[in-house]
Design a protein around this motif. Structure first.
Motif, PDB file in Angstrom:
ATOM      1  N   LEU A   1      -1.086  29.085 -37.346  1.00 47.63           N
ATOM      2  CA  LEU A   1      -1.487  27.814 -36.759  1.00 47.63           C
ATOM      3  C   LEU A   1      -2.645  27.981 -35.786  1.00 47.63           C
TER       4      LEU A   1
ATOM      5  N   SER B   1       9.652  31.474 -38.911  1.00 44.44           N
ATOM      6  CA  SER B   1       9.937  30.182 -38.288  1.00 44.44           C
ATOM      7  C   SER B   1      11.299  29.654 -38.714  1.00 44.44           C
TER       8      SER B   1
ATOM      9  N   ASP C   1      11.788  26.491 -38.900  1.00 43.92           N
ATOM     10  CA  ASP C   1      11.439  25.314 -39.690  1.00 43.92           C
ATOM     11  C   ASP C   1      10.140  25.619 -40.432  1.00 43.92           C
ATOM     12  N   ARG C   2      10.278  26.291 -41.555  1.00 40.74           N
ATOM     13  CA  ARG C   2       9.091  26.710 -42.308  1.00 40.74           C
ATOM     14  C   ARG C   2       8.285  25.511 -42.786  1.00 40.74           C
ATOM     15  N   SER C   3       8.961  24.456 -43.165  1.00 36.91           N
ATOM     16  CA  SER C   3       8.275  23.283 -43.692  1.00 36.91           C
ATOM     17  C   SER C   3       7.342  22.681 -42.647  1.00 36.91           C
ATOM     18  N   GLU C   4       7.836  22.501 -41.427  1.00 31.72           N
ATOM     19  CA  GLU C   4       7.022  21.910 -40.375  1.00 31.72           C
ATOM     20  C   GLU C   4       5.868  22.829 -39.995  1.00 31.72           C
ATOM     21  N   ARG C   5       6.138  24.118 -39.946  1.00 32.56           N
ATOM     22  CA  ARG C   5       5.069  25.069 -39.607  1.00 32.56           C
ATOM     23  C   ARG C   5       3.979  25.039 -40.678  1.00 32.56           C
TER      24      ARG C   5
ATOM     25  N   ARG D   1       3.268  22.512 -42.649  1.00 31.74           N
ATOM     26  CA  ARG D   1       2.594  21.216 -42.548  1.00 31.74           C
ATOM     27  C   ARG D   1       1.540  21.242 -41.433  1.00 31.74           C
ATOM     28  N   GLN D   2       1.857  21.863 -40.309  1.00 31.80           N
ATOM     29  CA  GLN D   2       0.918  21.932 -39.195  1.00 31.80           C
ATOM     30  C   GLN D   2      -0.327  22.744 -39.559  1.00 31.80           C
TER      31      GLN D   2
ATOM     32  N   THR E   1      -2.396  20.836 -42.221  1.00 30.26           N
ATOM     33  CA  THR E   1      -3.092  19.688 -41.634  1.00 30.26           C
ATOM     34  C   THR E   1      -4.338  20.115 -40.882  1.00 30.26           C
TER      35      THR E   1
END
Length: 265
Positions: A33, A79, A81-85, A87-88, A91
């Motif tokens: 990120l 992480s 929350d792999r999905s949220e990481r 997505r960040q 994006t």
């Protein structure tokens, strides 16, 4: 010369050319990120320079032997929350790519080694792709149980056709510089190992050119794929009618008729 260093990405502005360099070679320029946000910030800086006239061309480059392996898989796996990481990171990268493709100035990528995953999308977001003798492109997404991002699934069918795009996306086979040039994935090849210097030279020549004409041409080409032919003809007529009475348009025509080299503003 002005140089701005983020943690993992550098921006150097010299002679109206902004060179954006991925600078995480110890991780093969893999995007976590922080690096994705650094790239976005670097592209924002170059885009602001383009708006002010301080930047008239952009070069995308990278440190180390690898251009970029794409996403930092170790970062995602660590992480809760792999999905949220994911997505960040996606994006931030997508915001950077949108700025590059809509920037009013030409963008040149200097591909000196392998580009995989998100690295492929970054390379292909440039208007001109210069590939060195050791350059390779490999999607690699489905090898890790993932699907493409960074525009790869949009750009590839338009560049190489659906059959080749499917082949590259599903088998993850690497394409070397020669094959990539034949397929239209890269614009031109160089035998030099110093791909960045050659990309800079191309960018300097573009920076001395007609900036308004380049901006209009880039916009017409990028938007042509989603318009009808008739609608696009109208856009072409509007652009060339405006440019013919612009300072660069007048200078270009006058220079041609006088058989001299133009000096664009």
């Amino acid at each position: 010369m002005n140089e701005f260093a983020h943690n993992h990405v550098r921006v150097e502005i010299d002679s109206s050319v902004a060179v954006i360099t991925l600078a995480r070679p110890d991780k093969h320029n893999a995007f976590d990120l922080a690096m994705a946000q650094d790239l976005h910030a670097a592209v924002q800086r170059a885009a602001r320079g383009a708006q002010s006239g301080a930047v008239r061309a952009i070069v995308l480059a990278a440190e180390g032997k690898v251009f970029s392996v794409g996403g930092d898989l170790a970062y995602f796996s660590g992480s809760g929350d792999r999905s949220e990481r994911m997505r960040q990171v996606a994006t931030a990268l997508h915001d950077a790519l949108e700025l590059l493709t809509t920037a009013s100035v030409p963008v040149v990528s200097a591909l000196h080694g392998i580009a995989a995953g998100a690295g492929v999308g970054l390379v292909l977001a440039a208007d001109i792709v210069l590939a060195g003798p050791h350059a390779k492109l490999r999607l690699a997404y489905t090898a890790g149980g993932l699907s493409p991002d960074c525009g790869a699934s949009w750009i590839l069918p338009r560049r190489v056709g659906m059959a080749r795009a499917m082949d590259l996306a599903l088998t993850n086979r690497a394409v070397d510089a020669i094959e990539a040039e034949k397929w239209g994935l890269v614009s031109r090849l160089t035998d030099s190992d110093d791909v960045v210097s050659e990309a800079r030279a191309i960018a300097r020549r573009l920076a001395a050119g007609p900036s308004e004409a380049f901006a209009a041409t880039k916009h017409l080409l990028w938007t042509s794929l989603d318009r009808s032919f008739v609608a696009h003809l109208n856009s072409e007529a509007e652009a060339i009618s405006r440019l013919v009475d612009s300072p660069d348009g007048r200078e270009g025509i006058d220079a041609f008729l006088a058989k001299r080299a133009p000096t664009f503003s």
